[in-house]
Design an enzyme around this catalytic site. Sequence first.
Site, mmCIF file in Angstrom:
data_model
loop_
_atom_site.group_PDB
_atom_site.id
_atom_site.type_symbol
_atom_site.label_atom_id
_atom_site.label_comp_id
_atom_site.label_asym_id
_atom_site.label_seq_id
_atom_site.Cartn_x
_atom_site.Cartn_y
_atom_site.Cartn_z
ATOM 1 N N ILE A 1 0.840 -1.198 0.000
ATOM 2 C CA ILE A 1 0.000 0.000 0.000
ATOM 3 C C ILE A 1 0.874 1.246 0.000
ATOM 4 O O ILE A 1 1.774 1.389 0.837
ATOM 5 C CB ILE A 1 -0.924 0.021 1.237
ATOM 6 N N GLY B 1 8.597 4.031 1.571
ATOM 7 C CA GLY B 1 7.848 3.515 2.705
ATOM 8 C C GLY B 1 6.355 3.369 2.507
ATOM 9 O O GLY B 1 5.844 3.528 1.431
ATOM 10 N N SER B 2 5.655 3.026 3.557
ATOM 11 C CA SER B 2 4.214 2.898 3.624
ATOM 12 C C SER B 2 3.850 1.700 4.461
ATOM 13 O O SER B 2 4.283 1.585 5.595
ATOM 14 C CB SER B 2 3.559 2.840 2.260
ATOM 15 N N ARG B 3 3.101 0.723 3.867
ATOM 16 C CA ARG B 3 2.547 -0.344 4.696
ATOM 17 C C ARG B 3 2.270 -1.575 3.844
ATOM 18 O O ARG B 3 2.010 -1.480 2.644
ATOM 19 C CB ARG B 3 1.276 0.204 5.319
#
Length: 216
Positions: free
Chosen positions: A155, A185-187
């Site tokens: 995501i 980055g993120s998830r």
Amino acid sequence: MFHKEGYKIILIATFTVGLGIILIDSFVVINWLNKLLAVCLLIFYITILQFFRNPKRNTQLSDNAIIAPVDGKVVVIEEVFEKEYFNENRIQVSIFMSPLNVHVTRYPISGEIKYSKYHPGKYLVAWHPKASEENERTTVVIENKVIGEILYRQIAGALAKRIVNYAQPKMNVIQGTDAGFIKFGSRVDLFLPLTAAIKVNLNDKVKGGEQIIAML
């Protein structure tokens, strides 16, 4: 070692920072300002290098273990209805990556890629409740004979503007190997069978490619 997705950006950053330092040295005559600008450029360069680092991980292959696909912090462990592929309840485990984490995505299990789809979308902050369904993302399903099917979802977030996904349907992949990259980055969300025994807790910091998330 740096990830191949960063080679172009690192090359551009190297040229830009080198040129910037030459220009600062040539045109900024105030000594303290000269040094301050040079230090800022070097910090920027080190930050870029950090984003694209790709440390070697020692994966202990296991057909009934699901390992962390990324480095980061466990921010969600809950039963949810997964509606894109399974259309049934699953255990969701979400790992948030800060800009300081390694950004490589690794396959959480070995097996065959059954599904891989890219979804364009928004760039809400990664911890937003709707990020999993509304942000730019990729969804990948892997199947092996012991665990069955699991789904992981890369995501994008407010800073992450490009998701790289190497998984293609019918590929056979090996646990812990390079599955892609989320730039800046993120998830990543995992959707696991309800029978999975979760081996992490909320707020745990996990290590991609090595740490066990769940067992079946």
